[in-house]
Scaffold this motif. Sequence first.
Motif, mmCIF file in Angstrom:
data_model
loop_
_atom_site.group_PDB
_atom_site.id
_atom_site.type_symbol
_atom_site.label_atom_id
_atom_site.label_comp_id
_atom_site.label_asym_id
_atom_site.label_seq_id
_atom_site.Cartn_x
_atom_site.Cartn_y
_atom_site.Cartn_z
ATOM 1 N N ASP A 284 34.022 64.322 52.481
ATOM 2 C CA ASP A 284 33.108 63.266 52.832
ATOM 3 C C ASP A 284 33.800 61.923 52.492
ATOM 4 O OD1 ASP A 284 31.281 65.287 53.548
ATOM 5 O OD2 ASP A 284 29.847 64.952 51.908
ATOM 6 N N PRO A 285 32.990 60.887 53.310
ATOM 7 C CA PRO A 285 33.599 59.583 53.080
ATOM 8 C C PRO A 285 33.095 59.043 51.729
ATOM 9 C CG PRO A 285 31.736 59.619 54.472
ATOM 10 C CD PRO A 285 32.036 61.026 54.365
ATOM 11 N N VAL A 286 33.885 58.125 51.086
ATOM 12 C CA VAL A 286 33.420 57.710 49.771
ATOM 13 C C VAL A 286 34.119 55.865 50.008
ATOM 14 C CG1 VAL A 286 33.496 59.445 48.258
ATOM 15 C CG2 VAL A 286 35.691 58.240 48.916
ATOM 16 N N LEU A 287 33.465 55.178 49.383
ATOM 17 C CA LEU A 287 33.768 53.693 48.969
ATOM 18 C C LEU A 287 34.701 53.489 47.692
ATOM 19 C CD1 LEU A 287 30.798 52.244 50.351
ATOM 20 C CD2 LEU A 287 32.702 52.262 51.568
ATOM 21 N N VAL A 288 35.802 52.990 47.568
ATOM 22 C CA VAL A 288 36.667 52.749 46.586
ATOM 23 C C VAL A 288 36.804 51.329 46.174
ATOM 24 C CG1 VAL A 288 38.631 53.205 45.524
ATOM 25 C CG2 VAL A 288 37.908 55.044 47.061
ATOM 26 N N ILE A 289 36.276 50.920 44.976
ATOM 27 C CA ILE A 289 36.638 49.781 44.344
ATOM 28 C C ILE A 289 37.468 49.559 43.332
ATOM 29 C CG2 ILE A 289 35.491 47.655 43.007
ATOM 30 C CD1 ILE A 289 33.270 47.792 44.822
ATOM 31 N N HIS A 290 38.422 48.790 43.271
ATOM 32 C CA HIS A 290 39.322 48.515 42.268
ATOM 33 C C HIS A 290 38.856 47.207 41.674
ATOM 34 C CE1 HIS A 290 42.082 51.579 44.328
ATOM 35 N NE2 HIS A 290 42.476 51.810 43.067
ATOM 36 N N ARG A 291 38.543 47.156 40.512
ATOM 37 C CA ARG A 291 38.377 45.944 39.704
ATOM 38 C C ARG A 291 39.011 45.635 38.517
ATOM 39 N NH1 ARG A 291 31.966 44.956 37.478
ATOM 40 N NH2 ARG A 291 31.774 44.629 39.629
ATOM 41 N N LEU A 292 39.508 44.501 38.346
ATOM 42 C CA LEU A 292 40.242 43.845 37.114
ATOM 43 C C LEU A 292 39.290 42.915 36.400
ATOM 44 C CD1 LEU A 292 42.588 43.785 35.335
ATOM 45 C CD2 LEU A 292 43.878 42.382 36.828
ATOM 46 N N ALA A 293 38.775 43.125 35.436
ATOM 47 C CA ALA A 293 37.708 42.294 34.965
ATOM 48 C C ALA A 293 38.360 41.374 33.603
ATOM 49 C CB ALA A 293 36.474 43.059 34.190
ATOM 50 N N TYR A 294 38.106 40.213 33.474
ATOM 51 C CA TYR A 294 38.595 39.322 32.559
ATOM 52 C C TYR A 294 37.565 39.012 31.311
ATOM 53 C CZ TYR A 294 42.958 39.116 35.465
ATOM 54 O OH TYR A 294 44.005 39.281 36.111
ATOM 55 N N LEU A 295 38.289 38.832 30.272
ATOM 56 C CA LEU A 295 37.351 38.236 29.093
ATOM 57 C C LEU A 295 37.431 36.738 29.237
ATOM 58 C CD1 LEU A 295 38.434 40.657 26.268
ATOM 59 C CD2 LEU A 295 36.385 40.761 27.669
ATOM 60 N N SER A 296 36.368 36.196 28.343
ATOM 61 C CA SER A 296 36.396 34.631 28.321
ATOM 62 C C SER A 296 37.801 34.028 27.891
ATOM 63 C CB SER A 296 35.250 34.174 27.479
ATOM 64 O OG SER A 296 35.290 34.389 26.164
ATOM 65 N N ASN A 297 38.204 34.786 27.195
ATOM 66 C CA ASN A 297 39.751 34.154 26.560
ATOM 67 C C ASN A 297 40.887 34.390 27.546
ATOM 68 O OD1 ASN A 297 40.387 37.027 26.401
ATOM 69 N ND2 ASN A 297 40.088 36.972 24.195
ATOM 70 N N GLU A 298 40.467 34.730 28.645
ATOM 71 C CA GLU A 298 41.479 34.993 30.044
ATOM 72 C C GLU A 298 42.216 36.446 29.882
ATOM 73 O OE1 GLU A 298 43.499 31.494 31.007
ATOM 74 O OE2 GLU A 298 41.764 30.406 31.474
ATOM 75 N N LYS A 299 41.896 36.901 28.668
ATOM 76 C CA LYS A 299 42.722 38.261 28.589
ATOM 77 C C LYS A 299 41.990 39.741 29.708
ATOM 78 C CE LYS A 299 44.619 37.802 23.858
ATOM 79 N NZ LYS A 299 44.549 38.222 22.887
ATOM 80 N N PRO A 300 42.794 40.460 30.139
ATOM 81 C CA PRO A 300 42.222 41.557 30.909
ATOM 82 C C PRO A 300 41.281 42.381 29.976
ATOM 83 C CG PRO A 300 44.595 41.250 31.524
ATOM 84 C CD PRO A 300 44.334 40.425 30.184
ATOM 85 N N MET A 301 40.237 42.792 30.667
ATOM 86 C CA MET A 301 39.141 43.640 29.791
ATOM 87 C C MET A 301 39.519 45.221 30.456
ATOM 88 S SD MET A 301 35.431 43.799 29.910
ATOM 89 C CE MET A 301 34.695 45.619 29.802
#
Length: 240
Positions: free
Chosen positions: A203-220
């Motif tokens: 079945d079809p699916v939607l895929v999101i890759h997300r890279l979130a950052y904290l306010s100190n600019e470090k990756p969360m």
Amino acid sequence: MVNKNSPLPIYYQIEEEIKRQIDSGELSPGEMLPSEREFAEKYAISRMTVRQAITNLVNEGLLVRQKGRGTFVQRKKIEQELKGLTSFSEQMRSRGMEPSTKLIEFNVVQASERVARALQVNIGSEVYELKRLRLADQMPMALETAYLVQENFPYLNKEVAKGSLYEYVENTIGVSIDYATQTVDASIANKFEADALEISEGDPVLVIHRLAYLSNEKPMEFVKTIYRADRYTFSVDVKR
């Protein structure tokens, strides 16, 4: 009603009858349709003809087949705007739905090259790996695989992982989440994904890759989320 003397194909007449029932409210969103056998007996037609009509409506997005359960009237899709950074829990609550999480795996693993590059750590560094099934009103909506830097989550445990990580970071740890970059792709579900999301393999699916950052600019977090394409649509405003 089906008119066997009509020049219109019978499968088309069945399609139009189902559409009429959906439009009139006789069939409600989420309601299960009668079985192919019941349709065939009611109209004295073959099950193959019924199957063709139902398949056409599934392809149109008006009906959805659920593995092992039957065929249902499609619920209205959740439209998610690709602007603003919100958690899954926040998205569902804003729509009057109750979010919940099923924790599938909670591991500490060595960061692969891709994960290390995203989280700005050394290859082989220990990071958290969470596999979570996200539900809304008890319906599976999305399957997440998230990687988190250990030092950003000093007290992370399985109980915390069953809730909103965004709320945990901001309300418990007291660190703000600043922004994220993300990409959207189309794909098809493999067996593991299909079983978790209660859809059919392929079945079809939607895929999101997300890279979130904290306010100190470090990756969360670096997260891959697989959404049911029959329940989700993404929109974005563009301006010339």
